[in-house]
Enzyme design. Structure first.
Site, mmCIF file in Angstrom:
data_model
loop_
_atom_site.group_PDB
_atom_site.id
_atom_site.type_symbol
_atom_site.label_atom_id
_atom_site.label_comp_id
_atom_site.label_asym_id
_atom_site.label_seq_id
_atom_site.Cartn_x
_atom_site.Cartn_y
_atom_site.Cartn_z
ATOM 1 C CG ASP A 12 -7.512 -25.768 11.242
ATOM 2 O OD1 ASP A 12 -8.250 -25.502 12.466
ATOM 3 O OD2 ASP A 12 -8.090 -26.223 10.578
ATOM 4 C CG HIS A 42 -4.879 -21.700 16.589
ATOM 5 N ND1 HIS A 42 -5.296 -23.196 15.812
ATOM 6 C CD2 HIS A 42 -4.635 -22.839 17.449
ATOM 7 C CE1 HIS A 42 -5.020 -24.316 16.175
ATOM 8 N NE2 HIS A 42 -4.963 -24.016 17.545
#
Length: 539
Positions: free
Chosen positions: A514, A510
């Site tokens: 995204d 992450h």
């Protein structure tokens, strides 16, 4: 003319440093008050730094990408007037903290008795792969005092996930071992010392100096006390029990003293098997039943309790797996998306292809279809086929698609790599998968076949669950998990019909991927697997 030093201003409460993301000026530029000088990043907020004065830029304190402490000198500008920094202050180097120099460690005492006419021969840890600086010792094939013949295997070491056997190039007697199983040895370090005919290749004094540099506490293995060996767990042998059982309702055969003791212990003698003549219950039978958690009067039968324990040192491949898993979970903030995929059409197509081409091209499993789908999906989203080298803040994207296949072996989990999957059709992928799986399980896979993956697939096959949360193969940024296939009810608009479905579980880094991009990638995989004819299209 004078010098004006601008420091990095306070860009937010509690912020101690910021990353310089870009300079908008260069040395020699003329700037005016309020001109934009630089841009810095704190967390996820970008902050512009304007100039407080007009003048000429003569010094920049850092480069784009570097971290700068709040209040640190950032830029110097030559201005009209006195400024705020003298020439001496500008020329002074940043103070350095002197580190105390430790005294060199004393050379270890090497008491190696060499017979007359013989010498010491040092065998070093060889270069076992490009870029490898150290290896873990996973096993000795020899012991102190052993007589070696040239080309005998003396040790086994582990580098990354490849096991390498090391052979001797001389004959002689083993006098010294350079480490214990589980130790990490530097490439070029002393592995063993052998007493050989002639002068050898190292003197006792040279060996002592070398060991003092590489390991201050080193000493000949001959002088070390043997490592304690874990004792196997011992359990009290059970009392002998006859195979004769009493008929239901039959009174237990025993002595009055046993009956009295059974009442005191709360033991129902009807539950106790006797080992004496005719099934007589002895004191030993009662003691054994009571100590092993047997039946108490009015209670429920209990299973025997186990109290043993064993210790096993984690070394070799298992330790490498542990280190890689810990590294991945510690560094990578995972986001996992689970999606249901209708594979009814894929399974129908696979069955037809196997029926028509299995004899000439081999049988297809689901994995070649998944490999092809990933290769097509990353063509649209190259960020998924990448490494994030976080130590250097480099995001490296690859054109080639090298897909790692997490494979269970007798020694543990390893990841052989299907290289250039983008250039393979379904049968080529299936053939390479089979070859790599055999090599991995037999331990014959080469180092280059176990490294270099750009994205990984993990699958538990028929043992798979409804969903998993795969751990990313660091420094990759994505992993695709294949879960169990099963028939599920599907509403077609008029009625429920049975369809073959499975879930895919995809994890992403992450920090660089995204959530939206991750979801788009998963939907692309879903579309390709649900429309398998697209996977057969050739450019």
């Amino acid at each position: 003319m004078g010098l004006f030093t601008m420091k990095l201003p306070d860009v937010g409460e509690g912020i101690a440093e910021a990353e310089l993301s870009a300079w908008h000026v260069a040395i020699g530029d003329i700037v005016k008050e309020d001109d934009l000088l630089a841009e810095v990043m704190t967390d996820k907020a970008s902050v512009e730094i304007p100039s407080a004065v007009s003048g000429k830029v003569v010094w920049l304190g850092c480069e784009a990408g570097e971290k700068v402490a709040i209040g640190a000198d950032m830029i110097r500008i030559e201005i009209e007037g006195a400024g705020n920094t003298s020439a001496a202050e500008a020329a002074a180097p940043a103070p350095k903290t002197e580190q105390p120099v430790a005294d060199p460690p004393p050379a270890p005492a090497i008491d190696l008795h060499v017979s007359e006419g013989k010498g010491l021969y040092e065998i070093k840890v060889p270069d076992v792969g490009e870029g490898i600086a150290e290896a873990e010792l996973t096993g000795w094939m020899i012991s102190l005092g052993a007589q070696l013949q040239e080309d005998d295997v003396i040790a086994e070491v582990m580098t990354e996930k490849a096991s390498v056997e090391i052979s001797t190039n001389v004959s002689g007697k083993v006098l010294y071992l350079g480490g214990g199983v589980g130790d990490t040895l530097a490439i070029g370090g002393t592995l063993i010392v052998v007493e050989v005919e002639g002068a050898g290749n190292i003197t006792k004094e040279e060996l002592a100096k070398k060991l003092a540099k590489s390991a201050p506490a080193a000493a000949p293995v001959a002088e070390k006390e043997p490592a304690p060996v874990a004792k196997p767990a011992t359990t009290k042998p059970p009392a002998p029990v006859s195979g004769q059982r009493r008929a239901e309702g039959e009174r237990p055969l025993t002595t009055p003293s046993v009956r009295k003791r059974a009442r005191e212990l709360g033991v129902d003698l009807r539950r106790v098997l006797g080992s004496g003549p005719a099934g007589r219950i002895t004191h030993e039978d009662l003691t054994h039943f009571h100590e092993t958690g047997g039946q108490f009067a009015g209670g429920v039968a209990k299973r025997p309790m186990r109290t043993g324990e064993t210790e096993e040192k984690v070394i070799g491949l298992r330790r490498k797996i542990a280190e890689r898993m810990a590294l991945s979970k510690a560094r990578i903030p995972h986001i996992t998306i689970v999606e249901e995929v209708d594979v009814n059409d894929l399974e129908d197509l696979r069955a037809q292809l196997n029926k028509a081409k299995a004899e000439t091209k081999g049988k297809l499993t689901v994995l070649p279809f998944v490999i092809r789908a990933i290769a097509d999906a990353v063509a649209d989203q190259p960020n998924m086929n990448a490494h994030f080298e976080d130590d250097d803040s480099i995001f490296r994207k690859f054109d080639a698609v090298h897909i790692g296949i997490a494979t269970q072996t007798p020694g543990g989990l390893i990841v052989p790599v299907v290289r250039h999957a983008e250039a393979m059709n379904l049968w080529e992928s299936a053939s390479e998968l089979g070859r790599l799986a055999v090599a991995a399980r037999e331990g014959s896979a080469k180092r280059e076949e176990l490294s270099g993956s750009t994205i990984t697939i993990t699958s538990l096959g028929p043992l798979g669950a409804l969903a998993t949360t795969p751990i990313i193969n660091y420094p990759e940024v994505a992993i695709v998990g294949i879960n169990k296939m099963e028939v599920r009810p599907h509403w077609d608009g008029a009625a429920f019909v049975p369809r073959k479905k499975m879930n895919i579980s995809c994890s992403f880094d992450h920090r660089v991927i995204d959530g939206w991009d991750a979801a788009v990638f998963v939907q692309k995989l879903k579309m390709l697997l649900e429309t398998p004819a697209l996977l057969l299209l050739e450019d």
